[in-house]
Design a protein around this motif. Structure first.
Motif, PDB file in Angstrom:
ATOM      1  N   GLY A   1       0.805  -1.213   0.000  1.00 23.04           N
ATOM      2  CA  GLY A   1       0.000   0.000   0.000  1.00 23.04           C
ATOM      3  C   GLY A   1       0.836   1.260   0.000  1.00 23.04           C
ATOM      4  O   GLY A   1       0.444   2.286  -0.555  1.00 23.04           O
ATOM      5  N   LEU A   2       1.998   1.197   0.630  1.00 22.61           N
ATOM      6  CA  LEU A   2       2.891   2.360   0.648  1.00 22.61           C
ATOM      7  C   LEU A   2       3.631   2.542  -0.679  1.00 22.61           C
ATOM      8  O   LEU A   2       3.822   3.660  -1.140  1.00 22.61           O
ATOM      9  N   LEU A   3       4.051   1.444  -1.280  1.00 22.35           N
ATOM     10  CA  LEU A   3       4.954   1.542  -2.424  1.00 22.35           C
ATOM     11  C   LEU A   3       4.294   1.436  -3.795  1.00 22.35           C
ATOM     12  O   LEU A   3       4.718   2.117  -4.728  1.00 22.35           O
TER      13      LEU A   3
ATOM     14  N   PRO B   1       1.276   2.352  -5.231  1.00 18.58           N
ATOM     15  CA  PRO B   1       0.758   3.556  -5.896  1.00 18.58           C
ATOM     16  C   PRO B   1       1.855   4.565  -6.233  1.00 18.58           C
ATOM     17  O   PRO B   1       1.833   5.182  -7.295  1.00 18.58           O
ATOM     18  N   SER B   2       2.818   4.714  -5.333  1.00 19.97           N
ATOM     19  CA  SER B   2       3.899   5.668  -5.591  1.00 19.97           C
ATOM     20  C   SER B   2       4.752   5.245  -6.776  1.00 19.97           C
ATOM     21  O   SER B   2       5.048   6.048  -7.659  1.00 19.97           O
TER      22      SER B   2
ATOM     23  N   GLY C   1      -3.461   8.518  -6.739  1.00 21.44           N
ATOM     24  CA  GLY C   1      -2.392   7.683  -6.190  1.00 21.44           C
ATOM     25  C   GLY C   1      -2.087   8.030  -4.740  1.00 21.44           C
ATOM     26  O   GLY C   1      -1.879   7.142  -3.907  1.00 21.44           O
ATOM     27  N   ALA C   2      -2.082   9.315  -4.426  1.00 24.54           N
ATOM     28  CA  ALA C   2      -1.844   9.736  -3.038  1.00 24.54           C
ATOM     29  C   ALA C   2      -2.993   9.278  -2.140  1.00 24.54           C
ATOM     30  O   ALA C   2      -2.759   8.820  -1.012  1.00 24.54           O
TER      31      ALA C   2
ATOM     32  N   THR D   1      -2.626   5.593  -1.501  1.00 19.13           N
ATOM     33  CA  THR D   1      -1.522   5.374  -0.566  1.00 19.13           C
ATOM     34  C   THR D   1      -1.958   5.645   0.867  1.00 19.13           C
ATOM     35  O   THR D   1      -1.716   4.824   1.759  1.00 19.13           O
ATOM     36  N   VAL D   2      -2.614   6.773   1.101  1.00 19.01           N
ATOM     37  CA  VAL D   2      -3.033   7.141   2.458  1.00 19.01           C
ATOM     38  C   VAL D   2      -4.077   6.161   2.988  1.00 19.01           C
ATOM     39  O   VAL D   2      -3.966   5.664   4.118  1.00 19.01           O
TER      40      VAL D   2
ATOM     41  N   SER E   1      -4.856   3.025   2.008  1.00 20.76           N
ATOM     42  CA  SER E   1      -4.362   1.656   2.198  1.00 20.76           C
ATOM     43  C   SER E   1      -3.398   1.576   3.379  1.00 20.76           C
ATOM     44  O   SER E   1      -3.420   0.595   4.130  1.00 20.76           O
ATOM     45  N   THR E   2      -2.578   2.606   3.562  1.00 20.29           N
ATOM     46  CA  THR E   2      -1.678   2.620   4.719  1.00 20.29           C
ATOM     47  C   THR E   2      -2.480   2.657   6.014  1.00 20.29           C
ATOM     48  O   THR E   2      -2.205   1.890   6.945  1.00 20.29           O
TER      49      THR E   2
END
Length: 137
Positions: free
Chosen positions: A39-41, A43-44, A80-81, A84-85, A87-88
């Motif tokens: 989740g952190l990586l 999307p980025s 994408g941001a 990321t937020v 899912s994290t």
């Protein structure tokens, strides 16, 4: 590949398998941990950075980006941001909510699968870095 290359390949793949097995079994919330990392990586690395690199590359070669392209890029970066937020947050909540079930990494805890704790028919005690069978009461 010669014999040396085949042996190197065998050694590398065997080492990766052993290390993966040890890590997966040592960390009781491994599934949630891999979800958190993903989740952190993902999307980025798959959405945000490629767009930013593309924009920077176009600027370096003095090419203009059209207005509608900016709208699409900003939307994709914002999406994408957001992914990321969210899912994290969700994966951290899953780890926190399950902490009492999982226990800390490298700890001996009861998950009602193995005979490892007080709730098991045969009690095992944590001694040093491993669980060993204790005498029956």
């Amino acid at each position: 590949l010669g014999l040396r290359g085949k042996l190197e390949w065998l050694g590398c793949t065997s080492l990766v398998i052993v290390v993966s097995f040890v890590v997966a079994n040592a960390i009781p919330f491994f599934e949630e941990l891999t979800s958190l990392i993903g989740g952190l990586l993902v999307p980025s690395l798959n959405m945000i950075f490629p767009i930013l690199f593309y924009i920077r590359t176009k600027q370096m070669v003095d090419l203009k980006i059209k207005g509608w392209e900016w709208v699409v890029y900003v939307f994709l970066i914002a999406f994408g941001a957001l992914v990321t937020v969210v899912s994290t947050y969700m994966n951290l909540r899953a780890i926190i909510d399950g902490w009492s079930t999982y226990g800390a990494p490298f700890s001996c805890h009861c998950d009602q699968i193995w005979n490892t704790c007080d709730c098991s028919p045969t009690r095992m005690e944590f001694t040093g870095f491993n669980c060993s069978i204790a005498e029956a009461p």
